[in-house]
Design a protein around this motif. Structure first.
Motif, PDB file in Angstrom:
ATOM      1  N   SER A   1     -10.672   6.330   1.372  1.00 37.41           N
ATOM      2  CA  SER A   1     -11.905   5.997   2.076  1.00 37.41           C
ATOM      3  C   SER A   1     -12.055   4.492   2.280  1.00 37.41           C
ATOM      4  O   SER A   1     -12.650   4.066   3.261  1.00 37.41           O
ATOM      5  CB  SER A   1     -13.106   6.549   1.320  1.00 37.41           C
ATOM      6  N   ASN A   2     -11.499   3.681   1.399  1.00 36.18           N
ATOM      7  CA  ASN A   2     -11.631   2.235   1.549  1.00 36.18           C
ATOM      8  C   ASN A   2     -10.359   1.598   2.093  1.00 36.18           C
ATOM      9  O   ASN A   2     -10.216   0.391   2.058  1.00 36.18           O
ATOM     10  CB  ASN A   2     -12.014   1.593   0.216  1.00 36.18           C
ATOM     11  N   MET A   3      -9.457   2.387   2.615  1.00 38.01           N
ATOM     12  CA  MET A   3      -8.204   1.870   3.143  1.00 38.01           C
ATOM     13  C   MET A   3      -8.439   1.267   4.526  1.00 38.01           C
ATOM     14  O   MET A   3      -9.070   1.882   5.377  1.00 38.01           O
ATOM     15  CB  MET A   3      -7.185   3.003   3.225  1.00 38.01           C
ATOM     16  N   GLU A   4      -7.950   0.057   4.732  1.00 38.55           N
ATOM     17  CA  GLU A   4      -8.123  -0.605   6.012  1.00 38.55           C
ATOM     18  C   GLU A   4      -6.955  -0.280   6.923  1.00 38.55           C
ATOM     19  O   GLU A   4      -5.804  -0.343   6.516  1.00 38.55           O
ATOM     20  CB  GLU A   4      -8.195  -2.113   5.812  1.00 38.55           C
TER      21      GLU A   4
ATOM     22  N   ASP B   1      -7.549   8.013  -3.104  1.00 38.37           N
ATOM     23  CA  ASP B   1      -8.783   7.707  -2.394  1.00 38.37           C
ATOM     24  C   ASP B   1      -8.446   6.815  -1.204  1.00 38.37           C
ATOM     25  O   ASP B   1      -8.064   5.664  -1.378  1.00 38.37           O
ATOM     26  CB  ASP B   1      -9.758   6.999  -3.329  1.00 38.37           C
TER      27      ASP B   1
ATOM     28  N   GLN C   1       0.829  -1.202   0.000  1.00 41.93           N
ATOM     29  CA  GLN C   1       0.000   0.000   0.000  1.00 41.93           C
ATOM     30  C   GLN C   1       0.867   1.258   0.000  1.00 41.93           C
ATOM     31  O   GLN C   1       0.590   2.226  -0.715  1.00 41.93           O
ATOM     32  CB  GLN C   1      -0.925   0.011   1.219  1.00 41.93           C
TER      33      GLN C   1
END
Length: 196
Positions: free
Chosen positions: A88-91, A86, A25
């Motif tokens: 927003s969907n990162m864990e 983006d 990531q």
């Protein structure tokens, strides 16, 4: 041959899977960031001035310049899409949250410690000066509360009905000390902390 494969495969163990996930990531973010930076540079300065120090890299080893070119081509291929990231969907794992909380607590402790050290530095008395000259009041304003009222309340809480007797003994000792200091005027022994 088996030793080489054992040495090379320790990092591919499932124990390190979360690390490699975070690593991938981070590297993906880095590639997107470099691409966005390159596009911003081209927009501001034009494509001709993109590589200011290209001649320095050309004079270096062939390996370093080719690896830089590989990075640039990789950045171009990975940043063909949008330049915004983006998240927003990162864990974010619980371990990472705990790490951030621990880091924040550590920063707060360091900030408090620096404030305390600054206060101590303000109250520092150089060894060649008289302690009583520094402790004197520097304000002409009257005191906010009656002198000794807080001390008397603390002593009453600590010693109960014997507080007045103990206060009197402390006052007598302090007066004797002050009288001897006035008579003999001793020089203070320098107590200098070692800062190694």
């Amino acid at each position: 041959m088996e030793d080489v494969s054992a040495v090379m495969s320790w990092f591919s163990s499932p124990v390190y899977s979360r690390y490699w996930q975070h690593y991938r990531q981070a590297m993906a973010w880095r590639r997107r960031h470099r691409g966005a930076y390159r596009k911003a540079w081209e927009a501001a300065h034009g494509p001709a001035r993109q590589r200011r120090y290209h001649d320095w890299q050309a004079s270096g080893s062939d390996r370093s310049s080719s690896s830089d070119d590989d990075d640039d081509t990789e950045d171009q291929s990975s940043s063909d899409g949008d330049t915004e990231c983006d998240v927003s969907n990162m864990e974010i794992s619980e371990e990472l949250r705990q790490y951030f909380a621990h880091t924040e607590r550590h920063r707060e402790e360091l900030r408090r410690q620096q404030e305390l050290e600054a206060e101590q530095q303000d109250s520092y008395v150089p060894a060649d000066q008289d302690l009583h000259a520094v402790c004197r009041r520097r304000s002409a304003a009257p005191p906010a509360e009656r002198p000794g009222e807080r001390r008397a309340a603390e002593m009453k809480k600590l010693y109960g009905q014997d507080a007045a007797k103990i206060l009197a003994m402390e006052a007598a000792m302090q007066l004797a000390f002050d009288r001897n200091c006035d008579l003999k005027q001793p020089k203070y022994w320098p107590v200098i902390p070692l800062k190694l």
